[in-house]
Design an enzyme around this catalytic site. Structure first.
Site, PDB file in Angstrom:
ATOM      1  N   GLU A 194       2.255  36.566 -15.661  1.00 51.17           N
ATOM      2  CA  GLU A 194       2.736  35.868 -16.862  1.00 51.17           C
ATOM      3  C   GLU A 194       1.733  34.779 -17.269  1.00 51.17           C
ATOM      4  OE1 GLU A 194       4.709  36.724 -18.906  1.00 51.17           O
ATOM      5  OE2 GLU A 194       6.572  35.580 -19.039  1.00 51.17           O
ATOM      6  N   THR A 235       2.319  34.206 -27.156  1.00 53.08           N
ATOM      7  CA  THR A 235       3.051  33.177 -26.406  1.00 53.08           C
ATOM      8  C   THR A 235       2.219  31.896 -26.328  1.00 53.08           C
ATOM      9  OG1 THR A 235       4.177  34.883 -25.169  1.00 53.08           O
ATOM     10  CG2 THR A 235       4.265  32.693 -24.246  1.00 53.08           C
TER      11      THR A 235
HETATM   12  N1  HSE Z   1       9.809  30.009 -22.061  1.00 55.85           N
HETATM   13  C1  HSE Z   1       8.746  30.757 -22.660  1.00 55.85           C
HETATM   14  C2  HSE Z   1       8.448  30.181 -24.028  1.00 55.85           C
HETATM   15  C3  HSE Z   1       9.146  32.199 -22.786  1.00 55.85           C
HETATM   16  O1  HSE Z   1       9.397  29.974 -24.783  1.00 55.85           O
HETATM   17  O2  HSE Z   1       7.284  29.949 -24.342  1.00 55.85           O
HETATM   18  C4  HSE Z   1       8.065  33.062 -23.366  1.00 55.85           C
HETATM   19  O3  HSE Z   1       7.255  33.604 -22.404  1.00 55.85           O
END
Ligand code: HSE
Length: 304
Positions: A123, A178
């Protein structure tokens, strides 16, 4: 050869940025691993990097192979079922399935927390910073709370009648989506907003524990991250009000978006109406969307 499958997931659930995750049985990634050669090779019919240092599953397995001093190479086969770049935990699903399959191949007997930690490396590669909400959900299933270091995942089983609908808009997303959507979040947060999100998060967990879907839905709000991301999701407020009018208990951005997720009480609401309302909401913006009515999923596991 060992094969594992891991579910899609939604992260944040409104107020729980980087803390809350939930596994969804909307779609799955499948990863197979076989001992082969002396390095890591990857094949896939999907449009993903095949160089292991750039591939989510490859990065996870590289880390495990180093830590456990496994000299043999491995061939990884990846089958993507989770749409990439839309907030359904696509990279997390590959990372989770890779961690489980490789652990099984060498009988490493890792705990869910250890599997989550390894999956987190994948991730980090795709999102630019480490966060465990999606990977923890994909590894463990159900609803998860990520505690800060030392990493510990708390698992809760949501009520049986909790149903979800994810609407995935047909809009282009940046390559490092992201990373981009994390870049808009301010470093300093006014204390009253923190207080509000802590209150909402606590109420949401109470709703999960007591099986109160109306409380869950009311708590799916976010005064910190959603306001700075909502410009990336055309029509979010309209989609929310249409879906709530159609019976949804609550609506929010799924993870970093641009998908939107509705929380629905399957005993009292009509999922078809919620699904159509979300389609209409995106439709008013001239945007088609795919909808995934789904339930809470179990975590990653071996496939025979
Ligand atoms: N918590 C993360 C975000 C989830 O909102 O950026 C996405 O990978």
């Amino acid at each position: 050869m060992n094969t594992a499958q891991a579910p899609s997931s939604t992260a944040n659930l409104g107020p729980g940025f980087d803390v809350f995750g939930m596994a969804l049985d909307a779609c799955f990634d499948t990863v197979s691993v076989a001992q082969e050669g002396s390095s890591i090779t990857i094949s896939s019919d999907d449009d993903i990097p095949l160089e292991y240092t750039k591939n989510t599953a490859g990065i996870v397995i590289d880390m495990m192979r180093r830590d456990f001093k496994i000299e043999s190479g491995v061939h990884i086969t990846i089958n993507k079922g989770v749409p990439a770049g839309y907030g359904m935990g696509s990279s997390a699903a590959s990372a989770a399935a890779a961690a489980v399959a490789y652990s099984d191949l060498y009988n490493l007997n890792l705990s869910l927390d250890e599997l989550t930690r390894y999956a987190g490396y994948g991730e980090q590669a795709s999102a630019g910073s480490i966060h465990y909400d999606n990977v923890a959900a994909s590894v463990s299933g159900g609803f998860v709370i990520v505690r800060p270091e030392p990493l510990r995942i708390i698992h809760l089983q949501p009520p049986e009648n909790l149903a979800l609908c994810v609407a995935v808009p047909d809009i282009p997303t940046p390559e490092k989506k992201t990373q981009v959507s994390r870049g808009v979040i301010p470093n300093m947060i006014p204390l009253h907003n923190v207080t509000t999100n802590v209150s909402l998060s606590s109420s949401l967990v109470a709703g999960i524990c007591t099986g109160n879907i109306s409380l869950i839905g009311d708590s799916i709000q976010d005064v910190i991250v959603e306001p700075v991301r909502k410009h990336m999701i055309p029509g979010l407020d309209d989609i929310r009000s249409l879906a709530v009018s159609a019976g949804a208990a609550g609506v929010t951005i799924s993870g970093a978006g641009p998908s939107v997720i509705a929380f629905v009480d399957d005993d009292t609401a009509d999922m078809n109406r919620v699904e159509r309302a979300m389609q209409e909401g995106f439709g008013r913006q001239g945007i088609d969307c795919r909808t995934f009515p789904c339930s809470v999923a179990k975590g990653a596991g071996a496939v025979q």
